[in-house]
Design a protein around this motif. Structure first.
Motif, PDB file in Angstrom:
ATOM      1  N   ASN A 242       9.750  16.438 -18.621  1.00 55.58           N
ATOM      2  CA  ASN A 242       9.631  14.994 -18.449  1.00 55.58           C
ATOM      3  C   ASN A 242       8.245  14.469 -18.795  1.00 55.58           C
ATOM      4  O   ASN A 242       7.730  13.565 -18.156  1.00 55.58           O
ATOM      5  CB  ASN A 242       9.981  14.644 -16.990  1.00 55.58           C
ATOM      6  N   GLU A 243       7.639  15.028 -19.855  1.00 56.26           N
ATOM      7  CA  GLU A 243       6.374  14.517 -20.348  1.00 56.26           C
ATOM      8  C   GLU A 243       6.520  14.180 -21.829  1.00 56.26           C
ATOM      9  O   GLU A 243       7.313  14.789 -22.537  1.00 56.26           O
ATOM     10  CB  GLU A 243       5.269  15.558 -20.192  1.00 56.26           C
ATOM     11  N   ILE A 244       5.736  13.221 -22.291  1.00 59.01           N
ATOM     12  CA  ILE A 244       5.717  12.951 -23.728  1.00 59.01           C
ATOM     13  C   ILE A 244       5.041  14.133 -24.413  1.00 59.01           C
ATOM     14  O   ILE A 244       3.959  14.551 -24.004  1.00 59.01           O
ATOM     15  CB  ILE A 244       4.962  11.642 -24.033  1.00 59.01           C
ATOM     16  N   PRO A 245       5.695  14.717 -25.441  1.00 59.15           N
ATOM     17  CA  PRO A 245       5.162  15.961 -26.004  1.00 59.15           C
ATOM     18  C   PRO A 245       3.697  15.851 -26.417  1.00 59.15           C
ATOM     19  O   PRO A 245       3.285  14.924 -27.107  1.00 59.15           O
ATOM     20  CB  PRO A 245       6.058  16.197 -27.220  1.00 59.15           C
ATOM     21  N   LEU A 246       2.922  16.825 -25.975  1.00 62.31           N
ATOM     22  CA  LEU A 246       1.507  16.949 -26.314  1.00 62.31           C
ATOM     23  C   LEU A 246       1.323  16.885 -27.821  1.00 62.31           C
ATOM     24  O   LEU A 246       0.387  16.266 -28.330  1.00 62.31           O
ATOM     25  CB  LEU A 246       1.027  18.309 -25.788  1.00 62.31           C
ATOM     26  N   LEU A 247       2.228  17.531 -28.543  1.00 61.88           N
ATOM     27  CA  LEU A 247       2.174  17.563 -30.004  1.00 61.88           C
ATOM     28  C   LEU A 247       2.026  16.167 -30.601  1.00 61.88           C
ATOM     29  O   LEU A 247       1.355  15.966 -31.607  1.00 61.88           O
ATOM     30  CB  LEU A 247       3.462  18.194 -30.532  1.00 61.88           C
TER      31      LEU A 247
ATOM     32  N   ASP B  78      20.189  15.776 -16.869  1.00 61.50           N
ATOM     33  CA  ASP B  78      18.943  15.342 -16.238  1.00 61.50           C
ATOM     34  C   ASP B  78      17.889  14.976 -17.273  1.00 61.50           C
ATOM     35  O   ASP B  78      17.120  14.029 -17.085  1.00 61.50           O
ATOM     36  CB  ASP B  78      18.419  16.437 -15.307  1.00 61.50           C
ATOM     37  N   VAL B  79      17.852  15.719 -18.404  1.00 61.80           N
ATOM     38  CA  VAL B  79      16.866  15.400 -19.440  1.00 61.80           C
ATOM     39  C   VAL B  79      17.157  14.028 -20.039  1.00 61.80           C
ATOM     40  O   VAL B  79      16.257  13.201 -20.216  1.00 61.80           O
ATOM     41  CB  VAL B  79      16.853  16.488 -20.538  1.00 61.80           C
ATOM     42  N   ILE B  80      18.421  13.737 -20.334  1.00 61.83           N
ATOM     43  CA  ILE B  80      18.762  12.438 -20.922  1.00 61.83           C
ATOM     44  C   ILE B  80      18.506  11.315 -19.930  1.00 61.83           C
ATOM     45  O   ILE B  80      18.073  10.226 -20.297  1.00 61.83           O
ATOM     46  CB  ILE B  80      20.236  12.429 -21.398  1.00 61.83           C
ATOM     47  N   CYS B  81      18.750  11.574 -18.641  1.00 62.10           N
ATOM     48  CA  CYS B  81      18.511  10.546 -17.619  1.00 62.10           C
ATOM     49  C   CYS B  81      17.068  10.526 -17.143  1.00 62.10           C
ATOM     50  O   CYS B  81      16.734   9.868 -16.158  1.00 62.10           O
ATOM     51  CB  CYS B  81      19.462  10.730 -16.444  1.00 62.10           C
ATOM     52  N   ASN B  82      16.199  11.281 -17.836  1.00 63.47           N
ATOM     53  CA  ASN B  82      14.773  11.175 -17.583  1.00 63.47           C
ATOM     54  C   ASN B  82      14.373  11.717 -16.209  1.00 63.47           C
ATOM     55  O   ASN B  82      13.513  11.156 -15.536  1.00 63.47           O
ATOM     56  CB  ASN B  82      14.357   9.703 -17.727  1.00 63.47           C
ATOM     57  N   GLU B  83      15.025  12.811 -15.788  1.00 72.96           N
ATOM     58  CA  GLU B  83      14.615  13.464 -14.548  1.00 72.96           C
ATOM     59  C   GLU B  83      14.304  14.930 -14.843  1.00 72.96           C
ATOM     60  O   GLU B  83      14.859  15.509 -15.770  1.00 72.96           O
ATOM     61  CB  GLU B  83      15.758  13.408 -13.519  1.00 72.96           C
ATOM     62  N   ILE B  84      13.416  15.520 -14.035  1.00 74.24           N
ATOM     63  CA  ILE B  84      13.186  16.953 -14.177  1.00 74.24           C
ATOM     64  C   ILE B  84      14.447  17.670 -13.690  1.00 74.24           C
ATOM     65  O   ILE B  84      14.933  17.390 -12.596  1.00 74.24           O
ATOM     66  CB  ILE B  84      11.958  17.394 -13.367  1.00 74.24           C
TER      67      ILE B  84
ATOM     68  N   ARG C 270      14.282  22.963 -10.018  1.00 72.95           N
ATOM     69  CA  ARG C 270      13.526  22.581  -8.829  1.00 72.95           C
ATOM     70  C   ARG C 270      14.120  23.109  -7.547  1.00 72.95           C
ATOM     71  O   ARG C 270      13.429  23.196  -6.543  1.00 72.95           O
ATOM     72  CB  ARG C 270      13.451  21.047  -8.735  1.00 72.95           C
ATOM     73  N   LYS C 271      15.434  23.435  -7.588  1.00 68.45           N
ATOM     74  CA  LYS C 271      16.050  23.582  -6.287  1.00 68.45           C
ATOM     75  C   LYS C 271      17.075  24.700  -6.181  1.00 68.45           C
ATOM     76  O   LYS C 271      17.923  24.875  -7.032  1.00 68.45           O
ATOM     77  CB  LYS C 271      16.788  22.273  -5.954  1.00 68.45           C
ATOM     78  N   GLU C 272      17.032  25.431  -5.107  1.00 69.62           N
ATOM     79  CA  GLU C 272      18.158  26.158  -4.590  1.00 69.62           C
ATOM     80  C   GLU C 272      18.646  27.307  -5.473  1.00 69.62           C
ATOM     81  O   GLU C 272      18.260  27.486  -6.607  1.00 69.62           O
ATOM     82  CB  GLU C 272      19.335  25.175  -4.363  1.00 69.62           C
ATOM     83  N   ILE C 273      19.499  28.036  -4.857  1.00 70.74           N
ATOM     84  CA  ILE C 273      20.105  29.222  -5.440  1.00 70.74           C
ATOM     85  C   ILE C 273      21.251  28.774  -6.327  1.00 70.74           C
ATOM     86  O   ILE C 273      22.413  28.860  -5.932  1.00 70.74           O
ATOM     87  CB  ILE C 273      20.633  30.125  -4.308  1.00 70.74           C
ATOM     88  N   TYR C 274      20.920  28.268  -7.506  1.00 66.98           N
ATOM     89  CA  TYR C 274      21.974  27.717  -8.348  1.00 66.98           C
ATOM     90  C   TYR C 274      22.159  28.618  -9.577  1.00 66.98           C
ATOM     91  O   TYR C 274      23.211  29.228  -9.766  1.00 66.98           O
ATOM     92  CB  TYR C 274      21.598  26.290  -8.738  1.00 66.98           C
ATOM     93  N   ALA C 275      21.087  28.733 -10.368  1.00 68.35           N
ATOM     94  CA  ALA C 275      21.158  29.611 -11.533  1.00 68.35           C
ATOM     95  C   ALA C 275      21.378  31.061 -11.091  1.00 68.35           C
ATOM     96  O   ALA C 275      22.076  31.825 -11.768  1.00 68.35           O
ATOM     97  CB  ALA C 275      19.886  29.494 -12.366  1.00 68.35           C
TER      98      ALA C 275
ATOM     99  N   GLN D  86       5.407  22.316 -10.072  1.00 70.75           N
ATOM    100  CA  GLN D  86       5.827  22.953  -8.817  1.00 70.75           C
ATOM    101  C   GLN D  86       7.294  23.362  -8.847  1.00 70.75           C
ATOM    102  O   GLN D  86       8.046  23.137  -7.876  1.00 70.75           O
ATOM    103  CB  GLN D  86       5.531  22.040  -7.642  1.00 70.75           C
ATOM    104  N   LEU D  87       7.716  23.994  -9.934  1.00 71.19           N
ATOM    105  CA  LEU D  87       9.083  24.495 -10.035  1.00 71.19           C
ATOM    106  C   LEU D  87       9.217  25.800  -9.264  1.00 71.19           C
ATOM    107  O   LEU D  87       8.231  26.400  -8.831  1.00 71.19           O
ATOM    108  CB  LEU D  87       9.439  24.715 -11.506  1.00 71.19           C
ATOM    109  N   ASP D  88      10.472  26.260  -9.099  1.00 70.78           N
ATOM    110  CA  ASP D  88      10.677  27.554  -8.454  1.00 70.78           C
ATOM    111  C   ASP D  88      10.676  28.660  -9.518  1.00 70.78           C
ATOM    112  O   ASP D  88      10.449  28.417 -10.696  1.00 70.78           O
ATOM    113  CB  ASP D  88      11.962  27.551  -7.608  1.00 70.78           C
ATOM    114  N   ALA D  89      10.913  29.925  -9.094  1.00 61.72           N
ATOM    115  CA  ALA D  89      10.757  31.051 -10.017  1.00 61.72           C
ATOM    116  C   ALA D  89      11.746  30.962 -11.181  1.00 61.72           C
ATOM    117  O   ALA D  89      11.411  31.307 -12.322  1.00 61.72           O
ATOM    118  CB  ALA D  89      10.932  32.374  -9.262  1.00 61.72           C
TER     119      ALA D  89
END
Lengths: 215, 215, 215
Positions: free
Chosen positions: B143-148, A139-145, A150-155, B31-34
């Motif tokens: 997914n942000e350009i680093p503040l640094l 997801d990081v390489i494909c430019n998505e959070i 973000r979602k669900e009982i995965y980790a 707005q991520l989860d825990a």
């Protein structure tokens, strides 16, 4: 090779194939070329184990020692490249295959960390990292959070599986039943989350409050 | 443990707590989860030291050898998850706490690199990386350009702190005064940048010139 | 140092300079400050070799052992910071310089992996990674989908170069002719791709079919 060993070898390749397919499907959404499909499939399939190996100092990393793994990931990527547009309902099938891969990698990753001498709590975490960081890198390489965040009982499912395996091993339970119990714990939680739509509450700003940007 | 050792241990945990809090605040904006809060808090708190350890070959990386670090980062993440919406002016408080963490990690990171045998110039750089790459990884994953890379006298303050420490050590100055001098150098530059709004000039295209995209 | 050794040393520094320049040009498009220019230039110039070294376990990584490399990357970054807006047609010049860097790093990266004991297929891959992952990291940090995954005969040219070198070495050909042949293979494919506008077909959804998002 014993029957359990042979089964694990097949499941391991199947897990890589499944994660590679999830990577290739993201590549299809991003309209990448064939090289992009293969790179993202490999990153998704090997990324978690690579992070585990680097953090532990197990180098050369695992996929540099076994060409079959890369062959599987590449073949899956090419297959998806030519067929993705034809398959209906592929996301649902993938969801279940992904749950199998998650269960397998969480437990096997924790075992590799234990063998490398990590303490139990660290082995549990490294199992979770093995199962989830391939998707994070995808997801990081494909430019998505990352979906993981973000979602669900995965980790949490991966955590339950890895912790079950490590606890049973600490109690002196043999390896094969501990592996099966850990995989069952992870898979049943993940399956329930899929079937019932469980998810963790995301953080929400309270209405009427503003969140000024930090910069 | 001597008094200085005990102080450094506390400051080290405090630095991780502060960076973890900055990660959790970014998680709240996204707005991520825990689980996302804990992952981002840990990445921000441990990321810089992990990059340093990997580049040097110090494995298993530091946080796999001390469960207290992960416990602190997780506790901070959970605390922020439940309280972030209540705190006014939290960004200002965080800015100052972050400056303390930056000063501490720049100097301690450089010391660890020196002990691992890095030459002085490399130890200085690895001090800067220890202090800043946690934030870079936080921003990349979110997914942000680093503040640094965009703002302010941040990496330069870390550079001044790490360089001061390394130079003093090369002159044969004892460790504790060198640590304090390095931290003071970093903190005072960063504090001045915060108070006076100093920042580096960003690159700007000249008016009337076009920047054709490369692709 | 023999004549070929001296030439390779110069080409190596030239390759780092070229990749650093490509990083600094991306930094100029993102309007980063001078620290950002230097960080992105260094990441682009060293990223591929760093990934190779980490995967192989060659630590400390190469650029921590030779301060000239960082000096070159920083000097290029500063130069681009002050001159980028003045240069017309800089993207075309960069394209060709980048093709030289690609050819060099693909072959030299494969050689380093062979010397470190990697099997031929893995050395070939690590040559491709050395040549391409600096650009991937540059794009990921700057919040873009990596160019590598979207466009043109780039990774394939690196693959041809690294594979040519490794195959010739396996046949017992001496190092210097094998290096030159590998670089020629990579450069000529890349040059043809630039001149004729060759590119790989990207994945396209068929018209009339919907790609429901996975989430």
């Amino acid at each position: 090779m014993s029957g359990v060993e042979a089964l694990l070898r097949w499941l391991d390749l199947a897990g890589i194939a499944v994660f590679a397919a999830s990577g290739a499907l993201v590549a299809s959404r991003k309209q990448l070329d064939a090289v992009g499909f293969i790179v993202i499939a490999a990153v998704t399939g090997f990324g978690g184990g690579t992070v585990r190996d680097l953090l532990l100092g197990r180098t050369p990393v695992f996929w540099l020692r076994d060409p079959a793994l890369l062959a599987v990931a590449s073949a899956v990527a090419v297959l998806v490249f030519f067929t993705a547009h034809r398959v209906e309902n592929r996301f649902r099938a993938l969801l279940w295959a992904d749950a199998v891969g998650l269960s397998l990698f969480a437990v096997l990753g924790a075992e590799i960390a234990l063998i490398a001498g990590a303490p139990p709590w660290a082995a549990t975490l490294l199992g979770v990292a093995t199962a989830t960081f391939g998707g994070v890198l995808r997801d990081v390489i494909c430019n998505e959070i990352p979906l993981l965040l973000r979602k669900e009982i995965y980790a949490l499912a991966a955590l339950a599986g890895a912790a079950t395996f490590v606890l049973l091993r600490m109690q002196g339970i043999w390896r094969d039943p501990a592996l099966l119990a850990g995989m069952a714990a992870c898979f049943s939680i993940r399956a329930a989350a899929i079937l019932r739509g469980w998810s963790l509450p995301a953080y929400r700003a309270r209405p009427g409050r503003h969140h000024p940007d930090r910069d």
